[in-house]
Design a protein around this motif. Structure first.
Motif, PDB file in Angstrom:
ATOM      1  N   THR A 131       0.873  -1.172   0.000  1.00  0.00           N
ATOM      2  CA  THR A 131       0.000   0.000   0.000  1.00  0.00           C
ATOM      3  C   THR A 131       0.911   1.223   0.000  1.00  0.00           C
ATOM      4  O   THR A 131       1.535   1.532   1.015  1.00  0.00           O
ATOM      5  N   VAL A 132       1.040   1.871  -1.139  1.00  0.00           N
ATOM      6  CA  VAL A 132       1.864   3.077  -1.255  1.00  0.00           C
ATOM      7  C   VAL A 132       0.973   4.176  -1.831  1.00  0.00           C
ATOM      8  O   VAL A 132       0.556   4.099  -2.985  1.00  0.00           O
ATOM      9  N   GLU A 133       0.650   5.155  -0.992  1.00  0.00           N
ATOM     10  CA  GLU A 133      -0.295   6.205  -1.382  1.00  0.00           C
ATOM     11  C   GLU A 133       0.281   7.565  -1.016  1.00  0.00           C
ATOM     12  O   GLU A 133       0.855   7.732   0.067  1.00  0.00           O
ATOM     13  N   PRO A 134       0.087   8.591  -1.869  1.00  0.00           N
ATOM     14  CA  PRO A 134       0.677   9.917  -1.611  1.00  0.00           C
ATOM     15  C   PRO A 134      -0.151  10.746  -0.633  1.00  0.00           C
ATOM     16  O   PRO A 134      -0.778  11.734  -0.992  1.00  0.00           O
ATOM     17  N   VAL A 135      -0.177  10.319   0.632  1.00  0.00           N
ATOM     18  CA  VAL A 135      -0.858  11.090   1.678  1.00  0.00           C
ATOM     19  C   VAL A 135       0.178  11.826   2.526  1.00  0.00           C
ATOM     20  O   VAL A 135       1.380  11.588   2.405  1.00  0.00           O
ATOM     21  N   GLY A 136      -0.272  12.722   3.388  1.00  0.00           N
ATOM     22  CA  GLY A 136       0.660  13.526   4.179  1.00  0.00           C
ATOM     23  C   GLY A 136       1.350  12.744   5.278  1.00  0.00           C
ATOM     24  O   GLY A 136       2.478  13.033   5.649  1.00  0.00           O
ATOM     25  N   SER A 137       0.656  11.741   5.818  1.00  0.00           N
ATOM     26  CA  SER A 137       1.181  10.995   6.960  1.00  0.00           C
ATOM     27  C   SER A 137       0.924   9.510   6.760  1.00  0.00           C
ATOM     28  O   SER A 137      -0.174   9.110   6.360  1.00  0.00           O
ATOM     29  N   CYS A 138       1.925   8.691   7.054  1.00  0.00           N
ATOM     30  CA  CYS A 138       1.723   7.240   6.994  1.00  0.00           C
ATOM     31  C   CYS A 138       0.656   6.804   8.007  1.00  0.00           C
ATOM     32  O   CYS A 138      -0.061   5.831   7.792  1.00  0.00           O
ATOM     33  N   ALA A 139       0.536   7.549   9.103  1.00  0.00           N
ATOM     34  CA  ALA A 139      -0.490   7.242  10.106  1.00  0.00           C
ATOM     35  C   ALA A 139      -1.898   7.302   9.510  1.00  0.00           C
ATOM     36  O   ALA A 139      -2.809   6.639  10.005  1.00  0.00           O
ATOM     37  N   THR A 140      -2.080   8.079   8.450  1.00  0.00           N
ATOM     38  CA  THR A 140      -3.368   8.112   7.746  1.00  0.00           C
ATOM     39  C   THR A 140      -3.672   6.749   7.140  1.00  0.00           C
ATOM     40  O   THR A 140      -4.795   6.241   7.238  1.00  0.00           O
ATOM     41  N   LEU A 141      -2.668   6.125   6.510  1.00  0.00           N
ATOM     42  CA  LEU A 141      -2.870   4.803   5.909  1.00  0.00           C
ATOM     43  C   LEU A 141      -3.166   3.753   6.984  1.00  0.00           C
ATOM     44  O   LEU A 141      -3.999   2.863   6.790  1.00  0.00           O
ATOM     45  N   VAL A 142      -2.488   3.873   8.132  1.00  0.00           N
ATOM     46  CA  VAL A 142      -2.742   2.939   9.238  1.00  0.00           C
ATOM     47  C   VAL A 142      -4.157   3.148   9.784  1.00  0.00           C
ATOM     48  O   VAL A 142      -4.885   2.176  10.049  1.00  0.00           O
ATOM     49  N   LEU A 162      -2.810   8.308  16.803  1.00  0.00           N
ATOM     50  CA  LEU A 162      -2.907   8.507  15.351  1.00  0.00           C
ATOM     51  C   LEU A 162      -3.333   9.930  15.025  1.00  0.00           C
ATOM     52  O   LEU A 162      -2.787  10.576  14.117  1.00  0.00           O
ATOM     53  N   HIS A 163      -4.273  10.442  15.774  1.00  0.00           N
ATOM     54  CA  HIS A 163      -4.804  11.806  15.593  1.00  0.00           C
ATOM     55  C   HIS A 163      -3.679  12.831  15.743  1.00  0.00           C
ATOM     56  O   HIS A 163      -3.470  13.694  14.867  1.00  0.00           O
ATOM     57  N   ARG A 183      -7.396  12.848   2.187  1.00  0.00           N
ATOM     58  CA  ARG A 183      -7.490  11.619   2.997  1.00  0.00           C
ATOM     59  C   ARG A 183      -6.993  11.848   4.421  1.00  0.00           C
ATOM     60  O   ARG A 183      -7.529  11.260   5.374  1.00  0.00           O
ATOM     61  N   ASP A 184      -5.968  12.689   4.595  1.00  0.00           N
ATOM     62  CA  ASP A 184      -5.518  13.033   5.953  1.00  0.00           C
ATOM     63  C   ASP A 184      -6.633  13.757   6.712  1.00  0.00           C
ATOM     64  O   ASP A 184      -6.915  13.447   7.877  1.00  0.00           O
ATOM     65  N   VAL A 185      -7.251  14.727   6.031  1.00  0.00           N
ATOM     66  CA  VAL A 185      -8.343  15.499   6.650  1.00  0.00           C
ATOM     67  C   VAL A 185      -9.485  14.566   7.046  1.00  0.00           C
ATOM     68  O   VAL A 185     -10.036  14.652   8.153  1.00  0.00           O
ATOM     69  N   ALA A 186      -9.831  13.642   6.135  1.00  0.00           N
ATOM     70  CA  ALA A 186     -10.935  12.719   6.402  1.00  0.00           C
ATOM     71  C   ALA A 186     -10.638  11.819   7.598  1.00  0.00           C
ATOM     72  O   ALA A 186     -11.525  11.558   8.427  1.00  0.00           O
ATOM     73  N   CYS A 187      -9.398  11.348   7.727  1.00  0.00           N
ATOM     74  CA  CYS A 187      -9.048  10.466   8.852  1.00  0.00           C
ATOM     75  C   CYS A 187      -9.124  11.195  10.181  1.00  0.00           C
ATOM     76  O   CYS A 187      -9.634  10.657  11.173  1.00  0.00           O
ATOM     77  N   VAL A 188      -8.625  12.425  10.220  1.00  0.00           N
ATOM     78  CA  VAL A 188      -8.711  13.213  11.456  1.00  0.00           C
ATOM     79  C   VAL A 188     -10.180  13.404  11.842  1.00  0.00           C
ATOM     80  O   VAL A 188     -10.575  13.227  13.003  1.00  0.00           O
ATOM     81  N   PHE A 195     -14.358   9.488  18.575  1.00  0.00           N
ATOM     82  CA  PHE A 195     -13.924   9.822  19.948  1.00  0.00           C
ATOM     83  C   PHE A 195     -14.023  11.340  20.140  1.00  0.00           C
ATOM     84  O   PHE A 195     -13.021  12.051  20.060  1.00  0.00           O
ATOM     85  N   PRO A 196     -15.244  11.840  20.394  1.00  0.00           N
ATOM     86  CA  PRO A 196     -15.442  13.295  20.493  1.00  0.00           C
ATOM     87  C   PRO A 196     -14.648  13.930  21.636  1.00  0.00           C
ATOM     88  O   PRO A 196     -14.427  15.142  21.643  1.00  0.00           O
ATOM     89  N   GLU A 197     -14.181  13.092  22.575  1.00  0.00           N
ATOM     90  CA  GLU A 197     -13.438  13.642  23.723  1.00  0.00           C
ATOM     91  C   GLU A 197     -11.964  13.880  23.406  1.00  0.00           C
ATOM     92  O   GLU A 197     -11.203  14.340  24.278  1.00  0.00           O
ATOM     93  N   LEU A 198     -11.522  13.577  22.189  1.00  0.00           N
ATOM     94  CA  LEU A 198     -10.120  13.864  21.826  1.00  0.00           C
ATOM     95  C   LEU A 198      -9.840  15.355  21.998  1.00  0.00           C
ATOM     96  O   LEU A 198     -10.710  16.192  21.717  1.00  0.00           O
TER      97      LEU A 198
END
Length: 349
Positions: A131-142, A162-163, A183-188, A195-198
């Protein structure tokens, strides 16, 4: 090992920044929760010696903040990956990189999966899931991988790690910094929805950013090691260090030239490129870089490659340097991060 159970290691890159660390911890945890029996032992490995962990100030801060003690982590000098592979027990998942350095080349055949966000440099066999995707953070892929898994596996601590990592990597999702993708924005947003308490984004980013740039008390050698990548050819190795102070401040450190020479000689580097970055209140980066080598022809070759690069163009402007063996530049293209400069240097070698 004594029971001949498979050891499945999840490991990030040698810089072992926050993204590599959290991607390895979170993915190993997910695999341990979801893998079918008979279970392998899933082990996240931080790809640095334990002694270097204190230099990763943003990582130590975030893990401490969420109650994960350093004593529970496993570092590269605490596990014999070569021995495990030789015994036929090792499976290896690579996160935040996909090509092992030369010293680890023998482990390549143990690689069963890759998650990375930099351009693919080599193909892998059909048995390796890539899985190799041009996102800002590898944590997004995880995060995407975990969210596609069984419900209930993602807990609040993993979500928070991750957040925070995606926010730091993507400069608080600021488009001006040139790193964030949809995709980074969507994951956040998904993590915050679950988890609204983040904690609030600005607070998370501010605290992590301050921890990352807290280099007070570090020696020059520690600054160079804090965020270090290496590229090499058959003959030469080149160090590229991310530096978290202004370039002028760095160049005027007492004894800098001797420190650079000692660092390169002790580790076998023919040259070193220091890339500094700082941010204004709008999260817009200012980047500068310095090229050091005692060997003038090599220094000239590297400088020429950086000055003439077109993919991307760095828009370099020479800066005064206090040292004849160090060339200094302001970098006009501020969105060209180290990830984009590494292939230029690799090609120059």
């Amino acid at each position: 090992v004594r029971r001949h159970r498979e050891i499945h290691v999840v490991m990030g890159n040698e810089a072992c920044d926050l993204d590599s660390t959290i991607s390895a911890l979170a993915l190993a945890y997910f695999l341990a929760q979801t893998s079918p029996a008979p279970k392998a032992a899933f082990i996240p490995v931080l790809n640095i010696p334990r002694a270097d962990f204190t230099l990763r100030t943003e990582t130590t801060f975030l893990l401490r903040d969420w109650g994960i003690p350093a004593a529970s982590l496993i570092f590269r000098d605490e596990i014999d990956l070569g021995g495990l592979h030789h015994a036929g027990l090792l499976s290896l998942t690579l996160v935040d990189h996909h090509v092992l350095p030369g010293a680890d080349a023998a482990l390549e055949e143990a690689v069963v999966e890759v998650l990375d966000h930099r351009p693919l440099e080599r193909d892998r066999g059909p048995s390796c899931q890539v899985t190799v995707e041009p996102v800002g953070s590898c944590a997004t892929l995880v995060t995407e991988r975990i969210l596609q898994g069984p419900p209930g596996v993602l807990d609040r601590t993993t979500a928070a790690l991750l957040h925070g990592t995606i926010l730091l990597d993507c400069i608080n999702l600021s488009p001006a910094a040139g790193k964030v993708t949809p995709r980074d924005v969507a994951c956040v947003a998904l993590l915050e929805e679950r988890f609204p308490e983040l904690p609030a984004r600005d607070a998370v980013f501010g605290a992590l950013h301050a921890a990352k740039f807290d280099v007070g008390g570090l020696t020059t050698e520690q600054m160079l090691r804090k965020d270090l990548k290496v590229v090499s050819s058959d003959e030469l190795a080149l160090a590229i260090s991310g530096i978290f102070v202004d370039l002028e401040t760095f160049l005027h450190q007492p004894g800098l030239l001797q420190d650079l020479e000692t660092f390169c000689q002790g580790r076998g580097y023919a040259a070193l490129v220091a890339m500094t970055v700082s941010f204004n209140e709008q999260h817009e980066p200012t980047r500068k870089l310095a090229v050091y080598s005692r060997h003038e022809p090599l220094r000239s070759t590297l400088c020429q490659a950086l000055e003439e690069a077109t993919t991307p163009s760095l828009l370099l402007q020479p800066l005064p340097s206090p040292w004849p063996s160090v060339a200094a530049y302001a970098q006009g293209n501020a969105v060209a991060s180290r990830k984009k400069v590494l292939p230029i240097l690799q090609a120059a070698l």
